[in-house]
Design a protein around this motif. Structure first.
Motif: not given
Length: 104
Positions: A81-87
């Motif tokens: 959705r955002t293009g960013i992998l969290p963590g």
């Protein structure tokens, strides 16, 4: 994967079941959990690059990764959705290779 998607039938094929089984044998732990140093059993096979019904991409073994269900349904969906992998990893460095801290 929505069960109403036009490519849902691909997940019901013998070819997919075999490919999925092989992926989980080759990579039995969650790829996203390993980045921060956690070991979690994988139970979901995910397409790294969304296939959107492209059968060549769908059945491409190099486009697969093993994930646990929480990572597949949470972090991976957020990344799509955002293009960013969290963590982040144990040293605090973001796990997303596209994060500006991970660029040279």
């Amino acid at each position: 994967m929505a069960s109403t998607s036009p490519w849902h039938h691909l997940y019901k094929t013998k070819r997919w079941y075999r490919l999925r089984w092989h992926q989980l044998q080759v990579e039995p732990t969650c790829r996203l959990c390993r980045a921060p140093g956690t070991v979690e059993a994988a139970n979901t096979v995910d397409h790294v690059k969304p296939h959107k019904g492209d059968e060549d991409l769908f059945f491409d073994a190099s486009n697969l990764q093993s994930l646990c269900k929480p990572c597949h349904d949470g972090a991976k969906q957020r990344q799509e959705r955002t293009g960013i992998l969290p963590g982040h990893d144990v040293s605090g460095i973001p796990v997303d290779p596209n994060h500006h801290w991970n660029r040279d």
